[in-house]
Design a protein around this motif. Structure first.
Motif, PDB file in Angstrom:
ATOM      1  N   ASN A 137      37.966 -26.180 -54.440  1.00  0.00           N
ATOM      2  CA  ASN A 137      38.194 -24.843 -52.485  1.00  0.00           C
ATOM      3  C   ASN A 137      36.899 -24.226 -51.267  1.00  0.00           C
ATOM      4  O   ASN A 137      36.922 -24.309 -50.214  1.00  0.00           O
ATOM      5  N   LEU A 138      35.478 -24.256 -52.291  1.00  0.00           N
ATOM      6  CA  LEU A 138      34.558 -23.462 -51.870  1.00  0.00           C
ATOM      7  C   LEU A 138      34.087 -24.503 -50.939  1.00  0.00           C
ATOM      8  O   LEU A 138      33.627 -26.087 -50.798  1.00  0.00           O
ATOM      9  N   GLY A 139      33.839 -24.092 -49.639  1.00  0.00           N
ATOM     10  CA  GLY A 139      33.138 -25.184 -47.830  1.00  0.00           C
ATOM     11  C   GLY A 139      33.261 -24.183 -46.989  1.00  0.00           C
ATOM     12  O   GLY A 139      32.578 -22.517 -46.940  1.00  0.00           O
ATOM     13  N   GLU A 140      33.696 -24.315 -46.040  1.00  0.00           N
ATOM     14  CA  GLU A 140      33.086 -23.765 -44.764  1.00  0.00           C
ATOM     15  C   GLU A 140      34.019 -22.940 -44.061  1.00  0.00           C
ATOM     16  O   GLU A 140      33.434 -20.840 -44.449  1.00  0.00           O
ATOM     17  N   GLN A 141      35.180 -22.417 -44.791  1.00  0.00           N
ATOM     18  CA  GLN A 141      35.954 -21.737 -44.389  1.00  0.00           C
ATOM     19  C   GLN A 141      36.311 -20.481 -45.795  1.00  0.00           C
ATOM     20  O   GLN A 141      36.529 -19.057 -46.118  1.00  0.00           O
ATOM     21  N   THR A 142      34.532 -20.980 -46.577  1.00  0.00           N
ATOM     22  CA  THR A 142      35.045 -19.169 -47.936  1.00  0.00           C
ATOM     23  C   THR A 142      33.929 -18.422 -47.143  1.00  0.00           C
ATOM     24  O   THR A 142      32.856 -18.175 -46.566  1.00  0.00           O
ATOM     25  N   GLU A 143      34.693 -17.302 -47.345  1.00  0.00           N
ATOM     26  CA  GLU A 143      33.454 -15.808 -46.356  1.00  0.00           C
ATOM     27  C   GLU A 143      32.966 -15.337 -48.106  1.00  0.00           C
ATOM     28  O   GLU A 143      31.737 -15.325 -47.273  1.00  0.00           O
ATOM     29  N   ILE A 144      33.391 -15.354 -49.405  1.00  0.00           N
ATOM     30  CA  ILE A 144      32.380 -14.268 -50.272  1.00  0.00           C
ATOM     31  C   ILE A 144      33.158 -14.811 -51.320  1.00  0.00           C
ATOM     32  O   ILE A 144      34.250 -15.031 -51.448  1.00  0.00           O
ATOM     33  N   LEU A 145      32.664 -15.102 -52.506  1.00  0.00           N
ATOM     34  CA  LEU A 145      32.325 -14.650 -54.218  1.00  0.00           C
ATOM     35  C   LEU A 145      32.199 -13.633 -54.294  1.00  0.00           C
ATOM     36  O   LEU A 145      30.882 -13.098 -54.833  1.00  0.00           O
ATOM     37  N   TYR A 146      33.731 -12.937 -55.345  1.00  0.00           N
ATOM     38  CA  TYR A 146      33.761 -12.290 -56.225  1.00  0.00           C
ATOM     39  C   TYR A 146      32.604 -12.658 -58.024  1.00  0.00           C
ATOM     40  O   TYR A 146      33.970 -13.609 -57.800  1.00  0.00           O
ATOM     41  N   ILE A 147      32.259 -12.554 -58.879  1.00  0.00           N
ATOM     42  CA  ILE A 147      32.155 -13.097 -60.481  1.00  0.00           C
ATOM     43  C   ILE A 147      32.317 -11.564 -60.954  1.00  0.00           C
ATOM     44  O   ILE A 147      32.024 -10.820 -60.579  1.00  0.00           O
ATOM     45  N   GLN A 148      32.967 -11.801 -62.388  1.00  0.00           N
ATOM     46  CA  GLN A 148      33.212 -11.012 -63.302  1.00  0.00           C
ATOM     47  C   GLN A 148      31.548 -10.718 -63.918  1.00  0.00           C
ATOM     48  O   GLN A 148      31.023 -11.416 -64.216  1.00  0.00           O
ATOM     49  N   LEU A 171      26.250 -23.484 -50.409  1.00  0.00           N
ATOM     50  CA  LEU A 171      26.782 -23.592 -49.447  1.00  0.00           C
ATOM     51  C   LEU A 171      26.602 -22.215 -47.961  1.00  0.00           C
ATOM     52  O   LEU A 171      27.359 -21.944 -47.595  1.00  0.00           O
ATOM     53  N   GLY A 172      25.502 -21.372 -49.077  1.00  0.00           N
ATOM     54  CA  GLY A 172      25.241 -20.122 -48.171  1.00  0.00           C
ATOM     55  C   GLY A 172      26.057 -18.890 -48.333  1.00  0.00           C
ATOM     56  O   GLY A 172      26.550 -17.797 -47.041  1.00  0.00           O
ATOM     57  N   ILE A 173      26.706 -19.034 -49.189  1.00  0.00           N
ATOM     58  CA  ILE A 173      28.281 -18.324 -49.583  1.00  0.00           C
ATOM     59  C   ILE A 173      27.675 -16.968 -50.099  1.00  0.00           C
ATOM     60  O   ILE A 173      27.445 -17.227 -50.787  1.00  0.00           O
ATOM     61  N   GLU A 174      27.981 -15.690 -49.652  1.00  0.00           N
ATOM     62  CA  GLU A 174      28.093 -14.966 -50.312  1.00  0.00           C
ATOM     63  C   GLU A 174      27.920 -14.504 -51.649  1.00  0.00           C
ATOM     64  O   GLU A 174      29.568 -14.291 -52.063  1.00  0.00           O
ATOM     65  N   VAL A 175      27.936 -14.349 -52.531  1.00  0.00           N
ATOM     66  CA  VAL A 175      28.148 -13.861 -53.851  1.00  0.00           C
ATOM     67  C   VAL A 175      27.852 -12.364 -54.225  1.00  0.00           C
ATOM     68  O   VAL A 175      26.839 -11.499 -54.687  1.00  0.00           O
ATOM     69  N   LYS A 176      28.648 -12.250 -54.813  1.00  0.00           N
ATOM     70  CA  LYS A 176      29.192 -10.501 -55.435  1.00  0.00           C
ATOM     71  C   LYS A 176      29.490 -10.401 -57.038  1.00  0.00           C
ATOM     72  O   LYS A 176      31.050 -10.722 -57.296  1.00  0.00           O
ATOM     73  N   GLU A 177      28.801  -9.690 -57.975  1.00  0.00           N
ATOM     74  CA  GLU A 177      29.384  -9.213 -59.459  1.00  0.00           C
ATOM     75  C   GLU A 177      30.097  -7.939 -59.095  1.00  0.00           C
ATOM     76  O   GLU A 177      30.187  -6.881 -57.924  1.00  0.00           O
ATOM     77  N   ARG A 178      31.400  -8.133 -59.498  1.00  0.00           N
ATOM     78  CA  ARG A 178      32.114  -7.069 -59.672  1.00  0.00           C
ATOM     79  C   ARG A 178      32.898  -6.903 -61.521  1.00  0.00           C
ATOM     80  O   ARG A 178      33.117  -8.017 -61.919  1.00  0.00           O
TER      81      ARG A 178
END
Length: 244
Positions: free
Chosen positions: A15-26, A44-51
């Motif tokens: 489902n990663l695509g145009e509508q993806t706002e942000i991605l959180y990874i462990q 795709l230019g999606i913001e990726v953050k670690e949590r």
């Protein structure tokens, strides 16, 4: 703008695509399928953050998220042609703002807010290496993203050439340009604002019709959203003066 949550490696890959706002990874999970997810998101230019895992557990209500959570939005981007049509339907010369690789969603939101307040008809951003409209942008723009069309395009330089074909003059914000107040910024116009760290790229600069600068006293640079606001105001000031 509504957001929905997706979690689990396979669902997110699908489902990663145009509508993806942000991605959180462990934190600590960057290999195997996770590496593929991260690479695709960044492409795709999606913001990726670690949590931490506990934070992802909170987001998903304790569900088995497999170390990755994404938020998607129902935001609908406009077409460039629609923005131009709306401007002309109002009997106004098109006034557009093109953002080349603005990656900070706070900056994007602030720029959209200023663009709406200062008379621009729409904002155009590239699909790659750029922040996309997400919850942060919505909040920072004070809801302006719901009132001002935002187009997202594959090739920003191609769009510049297409705008020239519509008799729209393309100005870029560059320190080596002439003072904005000394140039004629009335008529159909598009302003190009470069990235936060490098400004307008050399390849984009070749497509500009002119360059505008903001004279400064005591400092040599401004935040991208501040620079955009000042130049937007100057365009509005000149347009209002021409109407008198």
């Amino acid at each position: 703008m509504k957001s929905e949550i997706i979690y689990g490696r396979k669902p997110i890959l699908e489902n990663l695509g145009e509508q993806t706002e942000i991605l959180y990874i462990q934190k600590g999970l960057t290999e195997g399928s996770m590496k593929k997810i991260i690479g695709r998101a960044r492409a795709l230019g999606i913001e990726v953050k670690e949590r931490e895992k506990g934070r992802l557990d909170e987001m998903t209500g304790g569900a088995n998220h497999q170390g990755v959570v994404a938020y998607t939005s129902d935001f609908e981007y406009s077409e460039v042609s629609d923005i131009l049509a709306q401007a002309r339907a109002k009997g106004e010369d098109p006034f557009l703002l093109l953002l080349e690789h603005i990656t900070d969603p706070h900056n994007l939101g602030a720029i959209i807010r200023s663009a709406k307040a200062l008379g621009a008809h729409g904002v155009i951003i590239p699909k790659n290496r750029s922040a996309r409209v997400n919850g942060t942008v919505f909040k920072t723009s004070a809801g302006a993203v719901d009132q001002l069309p935002v187009a997202r395009v594959t090739n920003l330089k191609r769009v510049v050439e297409e705008l020239k074909g519509e008799n729209i003059w393309i100005y870029g914000a560059e320190m080596g340009g002439g003072p904005a107040y000394g140039q004629n910024l009335t008529g159909p116009i598009a302003l190009v604002i470069g990235s936060e760290d490098k400004g307008i790229s050399e390849s984009m600069a070749k497509h500009l019709d002119g360059r505008v600068a903001i004279p400064m006293a005591g400092f040599d640079s401004l935040n991208a959203s501040c620079a955009a606001s000042i130049l937007l105001y100057e365009v509005l000031r000149q347009r209002r003066a021409a109407e008198v």
